[in-house]
Write an enzyme that holds these catalytic residues in place. Structure first.
Site, PDB file in Angstrom:
ATOM      1  CE1 TYR A   1       2.536   1.617 -15.621  1.00 25.20           C
ATOM      2  CE2 TYR A   1       2.593   0.535 -17.772  1.00 25.20           C
ATOM      3  CZ  TYR A   1       1.935   1.317 -16.838  1.00 25.20           C
ATOM      4  OH  TYR A   1       0.681   1.794 -17.113  1.00 25.20           O
TER       5      TYR A   1
ATOM      6  N   GLY B   1      -5.813   8.317  -7.479  1.00 25.81           N
ATOM      7  CA  GLY B   1      -5.102   9.043  -8.531  1.00 25.81           C
ATOM      8  C   GLY B   1      -6.029   9.689  -9.528  1.00 25.81           C
TER       9      GLY B   1
END
Length: 268
Positions: free
Chosen positions: A173, A32
């Site tokens: 998360y 990423g």
């Protein structure tokens, strides 16, 4: 907000100058790495002399911009497409690193996903998406990379300050990031006899494209709110996260493992 900042290119160059070419010849995978914090990490590591492979899922424009930047810096860099929510693509990504580099001196698991949903309304498929991208993908990247990691290699898993404090609407998360810390501590002990170090880097609030994309008033309010919460009176920058990663993957931290390093400006 206090303090002044220069452009991101100058910041990365400054960090590299301060640390010298600490990573000359090192082979590094950063997941990423084409935007935000990930791009800051890639830029700093490449400026420090590493050959970097990174990946993106769908933003081809950001990937092309990063490729141009890395080409200017020199080195053997690769920007590859991979959806880390798909286990087979993780296997392919790591295999490609093996083909191109032959080894990996460091792995930085930065790729992640986030959404903001009231817990009572959180769909199971969204729970799985966030857990799989933030936690399962990191596990699979490291597992597939094990044959490529020599003695002295470093694994850095990018966590979050939110794992310690909790944030409403982000239960999935924060659960993933808290689990990532537990995974990292266990791996530090299991892989330590091989001379492989595993640490977590936990950023606070970082000024990325996501904040810049907000309406001006909303972005200003967010900057003001979080600046008041930090000891340094401002948000962080992606290259400052990159500088901490540089420390963790370089020989400067060769006796550091199983730790969580906070890069959050002293946020409370």
């Amino acid at each position: 907000m206090t303090g002044t900042r220069t452009g991101p290119g100058a910041e990365s160059a400054g960090l590299a100058a301060a640390g010298g070419k600490l990573l000359t010849g090192a082979k590094v995978l950063v997941t990423g790495g084409t935007r935000g914090v990930g791009r800051g990490i890639v830029s700093v590591l490449a400026a420090a002399g590493a050959d970097v492979a990174t990946c993106y899922r769908q933003d081809a424009e950001a990937a092309a911009a990063l490729e141009r930047e890395l080409k200017r810096n020199g080195g053997d860099h690769h920007v590859l497409r991979a959806d880390l929510a798909q286990p087979e693509e993780i296997a392919r990504l790591v295999a490609e690193c093996g083909t191109r580099f032959g080894r990996l001196d460091a792995v930085v698991n930065n790729a992640g996903a986030i959404s903001h949903i009231p817990y009572g309304e959180l769909p199971l498929d969204e729970w799985h998406r966030v857990i799989d991208t933030n936690l399962t993908a990191a596990h699979l990247v490291v597992q597939h990379a094990l044959p490529l990691l020599p003695e002295g290699a470093s694994v850095v898993n990018v966590g979050s300050k939110s794992a310690e404090v909790g944030i409403p609407l982000r239960a999935h998360y924060t659960a993933a990031k808290a689990a990532l810390a537990g995974l990292s501590r266990s791996l530090a002990k299991e892989l330590g006899p091989r001379g492989i170090r595993v640490n977590v880097l936990a950023p606070g609030v970082i000024e990325t494209e996501a904040i810049g994309a907000l309406p001006a008033e909303q972005a200003a309010a967010m900057r003001e709110r979080y600046s008041r919460k930090t000891a340094l009176g401002r948000l962080g920058a992606p290259d400052e996260v990159g500088g901490a990663v540089l420390f963790l993957v370089s020989g400067l931290s060769r006796y550091v493992t199983g730790e969580v390093l906070h890069v959050d400006g002293g946020i409370s």
